[in-house]
Design a protein around this motif. Structure first.
Motif, PDB file in Angstrom:
ATOM      1  N   ILE A   1       4.084  -2.722   3.828  1.00  0.00           N
ATOM      2  CA  ILE A   1       4.272  -4.057   3.254  1.00  0.00           C
ATOM      3  C   ILE A   1       3.650  -5.035   4.240  1.00  0.00           C
ATOM      4  O   ILE A   1       4.173  -5.216   5.344  1.00  0.00           O
ATOM      5  N   GLU A   2       2.541  -5.647   3.853  1.00  0.00           N
ATOM      6  CA  GLU A   2       1.803  -6.535   4.753  1.00  0.00           C
ATOM      7  C   GLU A   2       1.868  -7.968   4.244  1.00  0.00           C
ATOM      8  O   GLU A   2       1.619  -8.232   3.066  1.00  0.00           O
ATOM      9  N   ASN A   3       2.201  -8.886   5.127  1.00  0.00           N
ATOM     10  CA  ASN A   3       2.239 -10.300   4.774  1.00  0.00           C
ATOM     11  C   ASN A   3       0.850 -10.889   5.014  1.00  0.00           C
ATOM     12  O   ASN A   3       0.462 -11.145   6.150  1.00  0.00           O
ATOM     13  N   VAL A   4       0.103 -11.088   3.920  1.00  0.00           N
ATOM     14  CA  VAL A   4      -1.226 -11.685   4.017  1.00  0.00           C
ATOM     15  C   VAL A   4      -1.177 -13.173   3.650  1.00  0.00           C
ATOM     16  O   VAL A   4      -2.212 -13.819   3.513  1.00  0.00           O
ATOM     17  N   GLY A   5       0.040 -13.706   3.517  1.00  0.00           N
ATOM     18  CA  GLY A   5       0.239 -15.116   3.190  1.00  0.00           C
ATOM     19  C   GLY A   5       0.368 -15.973   4.440  1.00  0.00           C
ATOM     20  O   GLY A   5       0.097 -15.523   5.565  1.00  0.00           O
TER      21      GLY A   5
ATOM     22  N   THR B   1       0.859  -1.182   0.000  1.00  0.00           N
ATOM     23  CA  THR B   1       0.000   0.000   0.000  1.00  0.00           C
ATOM     24  C   THR B   1       0.895   1.232   0.000  1.00  0.00           C
ATOM     25  O   THR B   1       1.849   1.308   0.788  1.00  0.00           O
ATOM     26  N   VAL B   2       0.593   2.192  -0.882  1.00  0.00           N
ATOM     27  CA  VAL B   2       1.429   3.375  -1.042  1.00  0.00           C
ATOM     28  C   VAL B   2       0.583   4.635  -0.889  1.00  0.00           C
ATOM     29  O   VAL B   2      -0.502   4.738  -1.454  1.00  0.00           O
ATOM     30  N   GLU B   3       1.113   5.597  -0.121  1.00  0.00           N
ATOM     31  CA  GLU B   3       0.543   6.940  -0.015  1.00  0.00           C
ATOM     32  C   GLU B   3       1.653   7.935  -0.319  1.00  0.00           C
ATOM     33  O   GLU B   3       2.805   7.711   0.070  1.00  0.00           O
TER      34      GLU B   3
ATOM     35  N   GLU C   1       6.338  -0.911   7.751  1.00  0.00           N
ATOM     36  CA  GLU C   1       6.028   0.364   7.117  1.00  0.00           C
ATOM     37  C   GLU C   1       7.252   1.261   7.158  1.00  0.00           C
ATOM     38  O   GLU C   1       7.999   1.254   8.147  1.00  0.00           O
ATOM     39  N   TYR C   2       7.467   2.011   6.087  1.00  0.00           N
ATOM     40  CA  TYR C   2       8.573   2.964   6.067  1.00  0.00           C
ATOM     41  C   TYR C   2       8.193   4.175   5.235  1.00  0.00           C
ATOM     42  O   TYR C   2       7.254   4.131   4.440  1.00  0.00           O
TER      43      TYR C   2
ATOM     44  N   GLN D   1      16.448  -4.940   5.966  1.00  0.00           N
ATOM     45  CA  GLN D   1      15.886  -6.051   5.200  1.00  0.00           C
ATOM     46  C   GLN D   1      14.906  -6.775   6.128  1.00  0.00           C
ATOM     47  O   GLN D   1      15.231  -7.811   6.708  1.00  0.00           O
ATOM     48  N   PRO D   2      13.713  -6.192   6.274  1.00  0.00           N
ATOM     49  CA  PRO D   2      12.799  -6.701   7.306  1.00  0.00           C
ATOM     50  C   PRO D   2      12.276  -8.109   7.036  1.00  0.00           C
ATOM     51  O   PRO D   2      12.028  -8.486   5.900  1.00  0.00           O
TER      52      PRO D   2
END
Length: 128
Positions: free
Chosen positions: A37-41, A12-14, A83-84, A73-74
């Motif tokens: 960056i969300e891990n939905v897996g 998701t980008v803003e 998020e960054y 490198q999260p």
């Protein structure tokens, strides 16, 4: 807000124009962008590299590649996110960015690329 999902990773980008860091008279327009960056897996993943395509509205194109994002490198566990905030300067008051992250699935070491959807960088005074 722009969102895309690739292989169980949701991006998701803003964006936000930064007039206080811009100097239009010298063709310097600064933009900030926040990426979630969300891990939905189902498996933990680690972000290894980034590859950006950056476009100004004057048809200038440049690429940026490197390890991680803002120096990290999260590792992102299922159901969690990273998020960054970063920035980009353009020579014009409008442009766009898109790219990909190279990730590894920690369970089996599988490398895969996650699409960063194209998003637009537009100076706020152009939005009227």
């Amino acid at each position: 807000m722009i969102t895309a999902i690739t292989d169980g990773v949701k991006i998701t980008v803003e964006t936000q124009y930064q007039p206080e860091y811009s100097n239009p008279a010298n063709e310097h327009f600064m933009f900030a962008y926040r990426i979630n960056i969300e891990n939905v897996g189902d498996h933990a993943v680690q972000l290894l590299r980034r590859h950006w395509h950056i476009f100004d509205s004057n048809s200038t194109h440049r690429e940026v590649e490197g390890e991680g994002v803002v120096g990290v490198q999260p590792v992102i566990e299922p159901g969690h996110s990273h998020e960054y905030i970063s920035g980009c300067n353009l020579k014009t008051d409008m442009g766009s960015m898109k790219g990909e992250y190279q990730m590894v699935r920690l369970l089996d070491g599988t490398l895969f690329n996650v699409t960063i959807p194209e998003f637009y960088l537009v100076a706020s005074y152009k939005m009227n």
